[in-house]
Design an enzyme around this catalytic site. Structure first.
Site, PDB file in Angstrom:
ATOM      1  N   TRP A  91       0.836  -1.211   0.000  1.00 14.28           N
ATOM      2  CA  TRP A  91       0.000   0.000   0.000  1.00 14.28           C
ATOM      3  C   TRP A  91       0.864   1.251   0.000  1.00 14.28           C
ATOM      4  CZ3 TRP A  91      -4.261  -1.228  -1.969  1.00 14.28           C
ATOM      5  CH2 TRP A  91      -4.907  -2.426  -1.645  1.00 14.28           C
ATOM      6  N   ASP A 144      -1.941   6.566   6.388  1.00 14.03           N
ATOM      7  CA  ASP A 144      -2.949   5.640   5.884  1.00 14.03           C
ATOM      8  C   ASP A 144      -3.256   4.653   7.016  1.00 14.03           C
ATOM      9  OD1 ASP A 144      -4.426   3.647   4.703  1.00 14.03           O
ATOM     10  OD2 ASP A 144      -2.996   3.209   3.096  1.00 14.03           O
ATOM     11  N   LYS A 163     -12.461  -1.932   6.397  1.00 14.47           N
ATOM     12  CA  LYS A 163     -11.677  -2.807   7.255  1.00 14.47           C
ATOM     13  C   LYS A 163     -11.984  -2.685   8.737  1.00 14.47           C
ATOM     14  CE  LYS A 163      -8.470  -3.418   3.654  1.00 14.47           C
ATOM     15  NZ  LYS A 163      -7.723  -2.502   2.807  1.00 14.47           N
TER      16      LYS A 163
HETATM   17  C1  LIG Z   1      -7.084  -1.984   1.829  1.00 13.60           C
HETATM   18  C2  LIG Z   1      -6.085  -0.940   1.965  1.00 13.60           C
HETATM   19  C3  LIG Z   1      -5.989   0.117   1.030  1.00 13.60           C
HETATM   20  C4  LIG Z   1      -6.840   0.197  -0.204  1.00 13.60           C
HETATM   21  O1  LIG Z   1      -8.111   0.592   0.114  1.00 13.60           O
HETATM   22  P1  LIG Z   1      -9.223   0.805  -1.040  1.00 13.60           P
HETATM   23  O2  LIG Z   1     -10.348   1.378  -0.241  1.00 13.60           O
HETATM   24  O3  LIG Z   1      -9.514  -0.535  -1.615  1.00 13.60           O
HETATM   25  O4  LIG Z   1      -8.698   1.749  -2.040  1.00 13.60           O
HETATM   26  C5  LIG Z   1      -5.029   1.078   1.265  1.00 13.60           C
HETATM   27  N1  LIG Z   1      -4.224   1.037   2.336  1.00 13.60           N
HETATM   28  C6  LIG Z   1      -4.283   0.035   3.248  1.00 13.60           C
HETATM   29  C7  LIG Z   1      -3.365   0.055   4.416  1.00 13.60           C
HETATM   30  C8  LIG Z   1      -5.223  -0.981   3.091  1.00 13.60           C
HETATM   31  O5  LIG Z   1      -5.298  -1.963   3.994  1.00 13.60           O
END
Ligand SMILES: *Cc1c(COP(=O)(O)O)cnc(C)c1O
Length: 353
Positions: free
Chosen positions: A99, A166, A190
């Protein structure tokens, strides 16, 4: 029977949240569905405002100059939006995995990106430490939890510039001083709700400092000025996220869920360490409380193990292709019982083998 859902995302949500969300799809406001009323109607505006307020309340950021936004396009759009809004000359990125790399790639479209540190040399099984963040950069970007590799930042660097994080896969899972961060983003799917909404928490004063012209949909300021209603928001995802945040608040907020998450991950990792058939992937001190990654020492046991966990009602245990093996994702809504079930299957395999 309800499954033990260890899926990495989209993933388990509280059962009571799913029931309430399902009810609202049929009848939210006097015979009208949540997804057929105007997003400008009072009942929905109340939902949006409540969700935004709950975010700041749970993170302890009320009255500290922060605003919460529910946007679209997933965390992946934030990779780009962060750079558009904050990157003038150069930004520093911590490279801790897939990511982080995607975030770096998008930022590079606009300007210069410097990797302050990287754990690529060990296929991202640890978190780099002891690096310097140059004070002349526009911002520093990190990924708090690396969903794929199962590593998690336990400490955050002293940061002389705005810190962007993030937190897609561990937001609302543990206590942190969230006021250390200037911009936090997370895809909802998540730890918060269904896919379709992306949470952004931003300290307002860091915005408006770049010289480029930012397209409206990509401009945090425009979304802030419109109270997260610049265009039609993802109403179902926002509502369901609000329900999850209420569920979390009623449970006792982040301190209470952190305690549960600690119990789950401690149980999980102690089995991984004690059971000679399995091996943990991530460096011990950087192990994620959300995603435990591990492999079987002997691949011949794979078929037996896979059959056993599936028969125990477990779902979503296969690891990401870049790591292989297994990944047990233990997000907020996963019950301790689900981890107990998995651990029993693992020790049963040891007895059989
Ligand atoms: C799943 C995830 C993403 C991507 O998220 P999307 O909503 O599918 O764009 C980005 N960063 C992390 C740390 C993730 O776990």
């Amino acid at each position: 029977m309800k499954k033990h859902n260890f899926s990495a995302g989209p993933c388990v949500l509280p059962q009571e949240v799913l029931k309430k969300a399902a009810d609202a799809v049929l009848d939210f406001d006097n015979g009208l569905s949540l997804i057929e009323i105007s997003h400008r109607s009072k009942p929905f505006v109340d939902v949006m405002e409540n969700a935004r307020a709950l975010v700041l309340e749970l993170l302890g950021l009320e009255g500290k100059g922060y605003k919460a936004l529910f946007l679209q396009g997933g965390a992946s759009t934030q990779f780009l939006m962060v750079a558009l809004n904050l990157l003038e000359k150069r930004a520093g990125y911590l490279n801790t995995g897939t990511w982080a790399n995607k975030a770096i790639k998008e930022a590079k479209i606009f300007d210069d990106v410097y990797e302050v540190a990287s754990s690529k040399n060990a296929n991202y099984n640890y978190i780099p430490k002891g690096y310097e963040i140059p004070s002349e950069y526009d911002y520093f970007h990190c990924t708090s939890n690396n969903t794929i590799f199962g590593t998690q930042m336990k400490e955050f660097p002293k940061c002389p510039i705005p810190m962007v994080c993030d937190m897609s896969s561990d937001i609302f899972s543990r206590q942190l001083d969230f006021s250390k961060f200037d911009l936090i983003y997370a895809g909802a799917q998540k730890n918060m709700g269904p896919a379709g909404a992306t949470l952004v928490v931003v300290r307002e004063e860091i915005l408006g400092k770049v010289s480029r012209h930012i397209p409206s949909m990509m401009d945090y300021k425009i979304h802030l000025n419109k109270s997260s209603m610049f265009n039609t928001p993802p109403v179902f995802a926002v509502y369901t996220s609000m329900l999850t945040l209420e569920w979390l608040k009623n449970l006792g907020g982040i301190p209470a869920i952190e305690e549960l998450n600690e119990k789950k991950s401690t149980l999980m990792y102690s089995e991984i360490d004690i059971n000679p058939l399995f091996k943990g992937y991530a460096a011990k001190e950087d192990r994620s409380t959300m995603n435990a990654t591990f492999t079987l020492e002997n691949d011949d046991l794979k078929e037996t193990f896979d059959t056993m966990w599936k028969e125990a009602g477990i779902n979503g245990l296969n690891g990401h292709r870049s790591v292989g093996g297994y990944r047990a994702s233990m997000y907020n809504a996963l019950h301790l019982d689900s981890v107990k079930t998995l651990v029993e299957v693992m020790s049963e395999l040891e007895r059989k083998a």
